[in-house]
Structures are given as C-alpha cells and as structure tokens.
Design a protein around this motif. Structure first.
Motif, PDB file in Angstrom:
ATOM      1  N   VAL A 138       0.796  -1.488   0.112  1.00 45.73           N
ATOM      2  CA  VAL A 138      -0.089  -0.192   0.068  1.00 45.73           C
ATOM      3  C   VAL A 138       0.987   1.251   0.016  1.00 45.73           C
ATOM      4  O   VAL A 138       0.587   2.274  -0.779  1.00 45.73           O
ATOM      5  CB  VAL A 138      -0.980   0.111   1.232  1.00 45.73           C
ATOM      6  N   LEU A 139       1.837   1.297   0.727  1.00 45.93           N
ATOM      7  CA  LEU A 139       2.927   2.531   0.955  1.00 45.93           C
ATOM      8  C   LEU A 139       3.468   2.831  -0.173  1.00 45.93           C
ATOM      9  O   LEU A 139       3.634   3.812  -0.524  1.00 45.93           O
ATOM     10  CB  LEU A 139       3.503   2.411   2.296  1.00 45.93           C
ATOM     11  N   THR A 140       3.914   1.625  -0.963  1.00 48.22           N
ATOM     12  CA  THR A 140       4.749   1.866  -2.156  1.00 48.22           C
ATOM     13  C   THR A 140       4.103   1.948  -3.428  1.00 48.22           C
ATOM     14  O   THR A 140       4.597   2.215  -4.401  1.00 48.22           O
ATOM     15  CB  THR A 140       5.975   0.927  -2.267  1.00 48.22           C
ATOM     16  N   HIS A 146      -5.839  -0.180  -3.626  1.00 39.49           N
ATOM     17  CA  HIS A 146      -6.206  -0.783  -2.548  1.00 39.49           C
ATOM     18  C   HIS A 146      -5.305   0.176  -1.247  1.00 39.49           C
ATOM     19  O   HIS A 146      -4.191   0.495  -1.259  1.00 39.49           O
ATOM     20  CB  HIS A 146      -5.664  -2.057  -2.173  1.00 39.49           C
ATOM     21  N   ARG A 147      -6.241   0.759  -0.385  1.00 41.87           N
ATOM     22  CA  ARG A 147      -5.831   1.378   0.872  1.00 41.87           C
ATOM     23  C   ARG A 147      -5.789   0.402   2.238  1.00 41.87           C
ATOM     24  O   ARG A 147      -5.319   0.646   3.028  1.00 41.87           O
ATOM     25  CB  ARG A 147      -6.529   2.642   1.103  1.00 41.87           C
ATOM     26  N   ASP A 148      -6.791  -0.553   1.827  1.00 47.09           N
ATOM     27  CA  ASP A 148      -6.906  -1.504   3.040  1.00 47.09           C
ATOM     28  C   ASP A 148      -5.997  -2.765   2.713  1.00 47.09           C
ATOM     29  O   ASP A 148      -6.043  -3.622   1.661  1.00 47.09           O
ATOM     30  CB  ASP A 148      -8.194  -1.956   3.098  1.00 47.09           C
ATOM     31  N   PRO A 149      -4.980  -3.066   3.648  1.00 47.42           N
ATOM     32  CA  PRO A 149      -3.905  -4.093   3.350  1.00 47.42           C
ATOM     33  C   PRO A 149      -4.596  -5.602   3.059  1.00 47.42           C
ATOM     34  O   PRO A 149      -4.135  -6.240   2.370  1.00 47.42           O
ATOM     35  CB  PRO A 149      -3.152  -4.184   4.584  1.00 47.42           C
ATOM     36  N   GLY A 299      -1.903   7.799   9.372  1.00 49.62           N
ATOM     37  CA  GLY A 299      -3.273   8.414   8.868  1.00 49.62           C
ATOM     38  C   GLY A 299      -3.636   7.716   7.540  1.00 49.62           C
ATOM     39  O   GLY A 299      -4.758   7.665   6.958  1.00 49.62           O
ATOM     40  N   GLU A 300      -2.517   7.072   6.771  1.00 48.97           N
ATOM     41  CA  GLU A 300      -2.826   6.613   5.531  1.00 48.97           C
ATOM     42  C   GLU A 300      -3.231   5.206   5.333  1.00 48.97           C
ATOM     43  O   GLU A 300      -3.878   4.552   4.519  1.00 48.97           O
ATOM     44  CB  GLU A 300      -1.485   6.918   4.673  1.00 48.97           C
ATOM     45  N   VAL A 301      -2.650   4.366   6.492  1.00 48.00           N
ATOM     46  CA  VAL A 301      -2.727   2.781   6.201  1.00 48.00           C
ATOM     47  C   VAL A 301      -2.813   2.352   7.788  1.00 48.00           C
ATOM     48  O   VAL A 301      -2.090   2.934   8.544  1.00 48.00           O
ATOM     49  CB  VAL A 301      -1.717   2.167   5.581  1.00 48.00           C
ATOM     50  N   ALA A 302      -3.586   1.265   8.142  1.00 47.32           N
ATOM     51  CA  ALA A 302      -3.707   0.727   9.395  1.00 47.32           C
ATOM     52  C   ALA A 302      -3.204  -0.678   9.200  1.00 47.32           C
ATOM     53  O   ALA A 302      -3.332  -1.416   8.307  1.00 47.32           O
ATOM     54  CB  ALA A 302      -5.157   0.707   9.888  1.00 47.32           C
ATOM     55  N   PHE A 303      -2.322  -1.126  10.391  1.00 49.41           N
ATOM     56  CA  PHE A 303      -1.895  -2.343  10.416  1.00 49.41           C
ATOM     57  C   PHE A 303      -2.912  -3.316  10.617  1.00 49.41           C
ATOM     58  O   PHE A 303      -3.892  -3.128  11.883  1.00 49.41           O
ATOM     59  CB  PHE A 303      -0.834  -2.559  11.322  1.00 49.41           C
ATOM     60  N   PRO A 304      -3.374  -4.496   9.909  1.00 49.81           N
ATOM     61  CA  PRO A 304      -4.472  -5.268  10.030  1.00 49.81           C
ATOM     62  C   PRO A 304      -4.472  -6.003  11.501  1.00 49.81           C
ATOM     63  O   PRO A 304      -3.237  -6.666  12.014  1.00 49.81           O
ATOM     64  CB  PRO A 304      -4.437  -6.334   8.850  1.00 49.81           C
ATOM     65  N   ALA A 305      -5.637  -6.183  12.111  1.00 46.46           N
ATOM     66  CA  ALA A 305      -5.685  -6.639  13.379  1.00 46.46           C
ATOM     67  C   ALA A 305      -5.676  -8.434  13.223  1.00 46.46           C
ATOM     68  O   ALA A 305      -6.109  -8.939  12.142  1.00 46.46           O
ATOM     69  CB  ALA A 305      -7.010  -6.422  14.203  1.00 46.46           C
ATOM     70  N   SER A 306      -4.725  -8.990  14.151  1.00 39.83           N
ATOM     71  CA  SER A 306      -4.696 -10.365  13.874  1.00 39.83           C
ATOM     72  C   SER A 306      -5.683 -11.074  14.406  1.00 39.83           C
ATOM     73  O   SER A 306      -6.314 -10.866  15.437  1.00 39.83           O
ATOM     74  CB  SER A 306      -3.322 -10.668  14.392  1.00 39.83           C
ATOM     75  N   SER A 307      -6.075 -12.437  13.792  1.00 40.10           N
ATOM     76  CA  SER A 307      -6.947 -13.276  14.441  1.00 40.10           C
ATOM     77  C   SER A 307      -6.329 -14.115  15.613  1.00 40.10           C
ATOM     78  O   SER A 307      -5.229 -14.966  15.161  1.00 40.10           O
ATOM     79  CB  SER A 307      -7.543 -14.262  13.372  1.00 40.10           C
TER      80      SER A 307
END
Length: 354
Positions: A138-140, A146-149, A299-307
């Motif tokens: 997403v960052l690169t 896609h903004r959601d990883p 503010g641009e991307v959030a690290f996904p919450a893990s299961s």
C-alpha cells in the motif's frame, strides 16, 4: 568566493581615509555573508534524509530515522521500550558473536525497501510478515487503488518482484540505504514460531508443495518402515519427525533451512545490520502502530488486526514438546539458542532438560 573577514580586518585603514566607502563595503560584505549562510542552510540535506524524499516543488519532511532519534512525536514510554530492546540486542551481539564479517547481497534478500518513506524491513516468516508486506505494498503504491491491506490476497503479498529487496541494489546504493533508512524487524519466541511453521506447513491439507518437497524426505529419513503412501504423499509428518529432521547434521549440509524455520539471526543478520526498531509478535499491535507513527503514515494505512483464535501460543507449543525427549529438546534449543539470546526470550519452562 571571498572571505568577508579579510575586508573586516582592513577596517581601520578605510575608516581613516574613506569612511563612507568603508561603511558601504562593510554592509556589502555582511550581506554576502548572510546570503552564504542562507544558501548552505537551505541546500545541505541531513545525512539521515532518505532518497526520493525531495522532489521538484515538494516540501521536505522528516525521515523516519530523524523522527526516531531526534523527534518527540511518539510517546516516551514506547520509545524507552524500543531503546531497551536495541541496547539488549547490541549487548548480546557483543557477548555471543566472536567473528564479524562483511555483508554480501545474499544476506539482504529478506530486507524489503520502501524508498518513498525511507524504510528497510527484514521479513521473518510466521511473524506477521504477510500483513507487513501488504502494508508496504500500500505504502509503495504496488497495491494500486487498495488502501486496506486486507484487500490484497495473501498469496499476492508473496509474489517475487512486487516489493524490491536490498539485494537488488548496487553496493553504493545498499550502503546509502543502510546508513539513512530506518531499519526494522519483527521477531517471535523461537519455539512458538517453530510450532506455528510446523502446523501451517505440515498439518494443512492444502500445503501439498511442502508435503512433497519436505514431508516425503522427512518420512524417508526419520520414520522406521514407512508405508508406500506416506513416502509418496509426505502429508502425515509428526512434530517429532520434524524435530529429528531439524537437528540432523545432514539436513543443513545438504541445503539451507527453509525460510519458515530458518533462525532469525540467519535471515536478518541483526549483529551486522543495526536495526532501529525490533518489534515483537507478542506486542504486535502496539509495535506496528509505533512503526507507522515513525514513518508518518498512521493516517494513511492501518496495520491489520490479527486473528488470535488460531495463533500458536506458549501453551500450545508446550503440548507439541510434550513427547520430545530431553535429549532432542536440548539439541533443538542449541540450534535456536542465538534467537533466544539476541531477542531476550527466556528458555521455555516446559523444556525438560533444564
């Protein structure tokens, strides 16, 4: 370029003969001196500014490395935690590493480069590396719109070429990035990571490539009187057989460990590369948020919450080690000992050789 001090040194002579001229020259020299200072102030970039940070008409911003070591934008409590981890790692490297060698490109195949944000990330399989690769895509800009990883399929995150690694750069480019980019790695309790790798690669029916590539070999070498079907399929390897395979000296003589069970110190070389941030799987959410703050992209991307429902825990690892004899527990611990020492993990209480 002239030296204004030379003009100032002659001031008494000019004052006696031509006061007006003297004042004009003095004002001119001071003006030039101020312009010289202004020029250098605006054109000399700090050593820690990443490549690609400046572009035509674009305002310069602080690099993640500057934010980490010079900034006060992140709460001090978490800064202190990570400073402690850096110091413990450096001390362990001094204590347990006898020989230092020069890095070669082969050592840098696991180090992903983000030139846009000045980041180097050494990925370790079974330590949230899929989600970190998604975030970096997403960052690169590799992820496109896609903004959601989590919108990026897991298999796409591991496609070679989607993200550049440091081994692909020239020697001078490698050195520049090692000096000026923020370097980070995420680690995990070694035996929990090992059990996680075993569960994923040998107990899931869809991992037929691993069953064929490694399972059949393990069955052939470490199972007495194997059935023809097991020799053909390799899909029923026990954890004990996996341990026998790992500690067998012939295994590493034949080929390097697969990255999923290779030691972190062999993948990321933490005693040769000075990692600025050592994140831990045990504090994944907190440490990932800290990294994104340092990069200035929270503010641009959030690290996904893990299961957490399927996560391999210490209690689960203890169950897998229950049937491993103290002799093989000791041999396996010695194999992964450096990871325990470098990243400050205690010897598991469930081991029987203690």
């Amino acid at each position: 370029m002239f030296d204004p001090r030379l003009l100032l040194a002659q001031r008494p002579t000019f004052r006696m003969r031509k006061p007006k001229v003297n004042r004009m020259v003095l004002a001119l020299s001071l003006g030039c001196f101020v312009m010289v200072i202004f020029y250098f102030h605006n054109n000399l970039k700090p050593a820690s500014e990443p490549l690609g940070e400046r572009s035509s008409g674009q305002k310069s911003r602080r690099s993640p490395l500057q934010t980490l070591y010079d900034g006060d934008q992140v709460e001090s409590a978490i800064q202190a935690i990570h400073q402690g981890r850096r110091e413990l790692l450096e001390e362990a490297c001094r204590s347990y590493t006898r020989k230092r060698r020069v890095l070669i490109p082969e050592d840098l195949k696991h180090v992903i480069v983000d030139d846009q944000h000045g980041l180097l990330y050494c990925y370790v399989p079974k330590v949230a590396c899929t989600n970190w690769k998604r975030v970096l895509m997403v960052l690169t800009g590799v992820a496109g719109p896609h903004r959601d990883p989590l919108a990026i399929p897991a298999n796409e995150a591991h496609v070679p070429g989607n993200l550049r690694t440091l081994s692909e750069y020239s020697t001078s480019q490698i050195n520049q990035r090692l000096r000026s980019y923020l370097k980070f790695v995420f680690v995990r309790e070694p035996f929990e990571r090992l059990v996680s790798a075993y569960r994923n690669k040998f107990t899931r029916s869809y991992n037929t490539a691993f069953h064929k590539r490694y399972g059949t070999k393990i069955v052939r070498r470490h199972r007495p009187d194997p059935q023809p079907e097991a020799l053909e399929r390799g899909d029923d390897v026990s954890f004990e057989e996996f341990v026998y395979y790992l500690v067998d000296p012939a295994t590493q003589r034949e080929e390097p460990f697969n990255e999923h069970w290779e030691r972190v110190h062999s993948l990321c070389h933490p005693c040769l590369i000075h990692y600025d941030v050592v994140g831990k799987y045990e504090t994944l959410e907190q440490d990932s948020r800290y990294m994104l703050q340092l990069a200035g992209v929270e503010g641009e991307v959030a690290f996904p919450a893990s299961s957490k429902s399927t996560r391999t825990t210490g209690d689960m690892a203890a169950q897998f080690f229950h049937n491993i004899s103290p002799f093989y527990q000791k041999k396996l611990y010695n194999l992964y000992r450096m990871d325990f020492l470098l990243f400050n993990y205690s010897t598991p209480a469930y081991l029987k050789f203690r």
